[in-house]
Design a protein around this motif. Structure first.
Motif, PDB file in Angstrom:
ATOM      1  N   ALA A 145     -77.515 -40.995 -61.618  1.00 30.59           N
ATOM      2  CA  ALA A 145     -76.759 -41.685 -62.685  1.00 30.59           C
ATOM      3  C   ALA A 145     -75.427 -42.252 -62.166  1.00 30.59           C
ATOM      4  O   ALA A 145     -75.080 -43.401 -62.485  1.00 30.59           O
ATOM      5  N   PRO A 146     -74.649 -41.500 -61.359  1.00 27.95           N
ATOM      6  CA  PRO A 146     -73.391 -42.074 -60.857  1.00 27.95           C
ATOM      7  C   PRO A 146     -73.617 -43.309 -59.972  1.00 27.95           C
ATOM      8  O   PRO A 146     -72.874 -44.298 -60.068  1.00 27.95           O
ATOM      9  N   ALA A 147     -74.653 -43.257 -59.150  1.00 23.28           N
ATOM     10  CA  ALA A 147     -74.943 -44.416 -58.283  1.00 23.28           C
ATOM     11  C   ALA A 147     -75.335 -45.624 -59.130  1.00 23.28           C
ATOM     12  O   ALA A 147     -74.952 -46.767 -58.830  1.00 23.28           O
ATOM     13  N   ARG A 148     -76.077 -45.379 -60.191  1.00 20.79           N
ATOM     14  CA  ARG A 148     -76.470 -46.466 -61.107  1.00 20.79           C
ATOM     15  C   ARG A 148     -75.221 -47.110 -61.712  1.00 20.79           C
ATOM     16  O   ARG A 148     -75.114 -48.335 -61.788  1.00 20.79           O
ATOM     17  N   LEU A 149     -74.278 -46.256 -62.114  1.00 16.72           N
ATOM     18  CA  LEU A 149     -73.041 -46.753 -62.717  1.00 16.72           C
ATOM     19  C   LEU A 149     -72.236 -47.586 -61.701  1.00 16.72           C
ATOM     20  O   LEU A 149     -71.653 -48.616 -62.036  1.00 16.72           O
TER      21      LEU A 149
END
Ligand code: CP
Length: 335
Positions: free
Chosen positions: A110-114
Motif C-alpha cells: 500500500a505505501p508503494a502504491r501511494l
C-alpha cells in the motif's frame, strides 16, 4: 530519495545518513525544550489503517519535535469504514496540503502504491505494511544495536556500521515485516543474521534472504550471539494452527528464564535482548528476560522518536542523499 518504503532498496550510505542524523536528533530529546524549528509550516499526516501504539505515537512526537503540524488519521471512525478507497482518502489528504504521509496499512504494498500512483505529491514513509516491511522499526533497531556495538568497541557511533555483529532473530518470521526489514538492513550494515523459527513459521523463499536459517534456538545461542531479537507471535494474522500449543512454543522458541540464565553460563555478558513490541509475555519472551538489564525494549521505543525525526527531517528538507548507484542486491545467489 523521496520516500522511505523498505530497507531492501536502502543503500548503506542512506542508512548511515539516517542513523547519524538520528544521533544528532537524540540530543534534542535530552533538552528541557524538546523542539527544533526545522519543519515549521510543514504538515505531516499519520495515516493508520492498522492499530499501533509505538509507531503512531513516536511519529507524532517526532513531527512535533520538529515543529511540523500533525494530522492523525485512523481508519476506525473515518470514512474508510463507509468504504472510501485508499485513493480517495489519499487525495483528501493531498487537498489538505500534506507534505509527508506516514502510512500503516494491512495490505503489503500500500505505501508503494501511494508513492508511485501520482495520487499525491507528498513524501511517503512506510510505517508497516502487511507482512512486507517496517523500515523505521529496522532503523531504530539498528540504531539501538549500533549504540551498543560502538560502546563495546570503544568507537564513535557516528559513521559506524554493525560489521561483525552476530544477530539472532527468532520467532514468527512468517508474519513479521520487522524480521524482513531487519534482515535486509542488518546485512547492508555488515551484521551476520540468523533467523530461528519453527519450519511452519518461515516464509517460502527464505533461503534466498541474506541470512542463515536455523530451527534450533539453543544451538544458535550456544554458537555465540551479540543481539537476540524476539518476534511477536502474530495470532491475528494466523488462519491456521502453526504450532501444537502455546506451552510447546514457549518451551522451544521462547526466550524464557532458562535461556536468560544460559547467556550467563555462556559468559555472554554483553548480549542484548530486543523485542519490537508489543510483547506476548510468557509466550515468545519471559517477563524476567523482558525486564532484565539485558533488555533494550524501552531504549528501542525511545530511539524510535530520534530515528523518525531523522527520516522526516531528511525527506522533507530534501537533504536525504540520492542513491549514487542502485542499492546492491543483498540476496544470496542460490542459483
Ligand atoms: N513495533 C511496532 O510497530 O509497534 P506498534 O504496532 O505498537 O506500532
Amino acid at each position: 530519495m523521496r520516500h522511505l518504503l523498505d530497507t531492501e532498496s536502502l543503500s548503506r550510505d542512506n542508512a548511515i545518513q539516517i542513523l547519524d542524523t538520528a544521533q544528532e536528533m537524540s540530543a534534542v530529546g535530552e533538552r528541557e525544550v524538546k523542539k527544533l524549528p526545522a519543519l515549521r509550516g510543514r504538515t505531516v499526516v499519520n495515516l493508520f489503517f492498522e492499530d499501533s501504539t509505538r509507531t503512531r505515537i513516536s511519529f507524532e512526537a517526532a513531527a512535533k519535535r520538529l515543529s511540523a503540524d500533525v494530522i492523525n488519521f485512523s481508519a476506525k471512525g473515518s470514512s474508510v469504514s463507509k468504504g472510501e478507497s485508499l485513493k480517495d482518502t489519499a487525495q483528501t489528504l493531498e487537498a489538505m496540503s500534506a507534505d509527508a504521509v506516514v502510512i500503516r496499512h494491512w495490505a503489503s504494498g500500500a505505501p508503494a502504491r501511494l508513492a508511485t500512483s501520482g495520487w499525491i505529491d507528498a513524501a511517503v514513509i512506510n510505517a508497516g505494511d502487511g507482512t512486507h516491511a517496517h523500515p523505521t522499526q529496522a532503523l531504530l533497531d539498528a540504531f539501538t544495536m549500533r549504540a551498543h556495538w560502538s560502546q563495546l568497541a570503544g568507537t564513535p557511533s557516528v559513521g559506524g556500521d554493525l560489521a561483525g555483529m552476530r544477530v539472532v532473530i527468532a520467532g514468527d518470521v512468517l508474519h513479521s515485516r520487522v524480521a524482513r526489514s531487519n534482515v535486509w538492513l542488518l546485512r547492508t550494515l555488515g551484521a551476520h543474521v540468523t533467523l530461528v523459527a519453527p519450519p511452519t513459521l518461515l516464509p517460502v523463499g527464505v533461503g534466498h534472504w541474506p541470512c542463515e536459517v536455523s530451527y534450533d534456538l539453543d544451538a544458535t545461542l550456544d554458537a555465540g550471539v551479540d543481539a537476540i531479537m524476539m518476534l511477536r507471535v502474530q495470532a491475528e494474522r494466523m488462519d491456521a494452527s502453526f504450532f501444537p500449543s502455546t506451552r510447546e512454543y514457549a518451551r522451544r522458541w521462547g526466550f524464557d528464564d532458562a535461556r536468560l540464565a544460559r547467556l550467563d553460563e555462556l559468559k555472554l555478558k554483553d548480549t542484548i535482548i530486543m523485542h519490537p513490541g508489543p510483547m506476548n509475555r510468557g509466550l515468545e519472551i519471559s517477563s524476567s528476560a523482558a525486564d532484565s538489564a539485558r533488555s533494550t525494549v524501552l531504549p528501542q521505543v525511545r530511539n524510535g522518536v530520534s530515528v523518525r525525526m531523522a527520516a522526516l527531517y531528511l525527506l522533507l528538507s530534501g537533504e536525504m542523499r540520492e542513491q549514487a548507484t542502485p542499492a546492491p542486491s543483498n540476496a544470496k545467489d542460490n542459483s
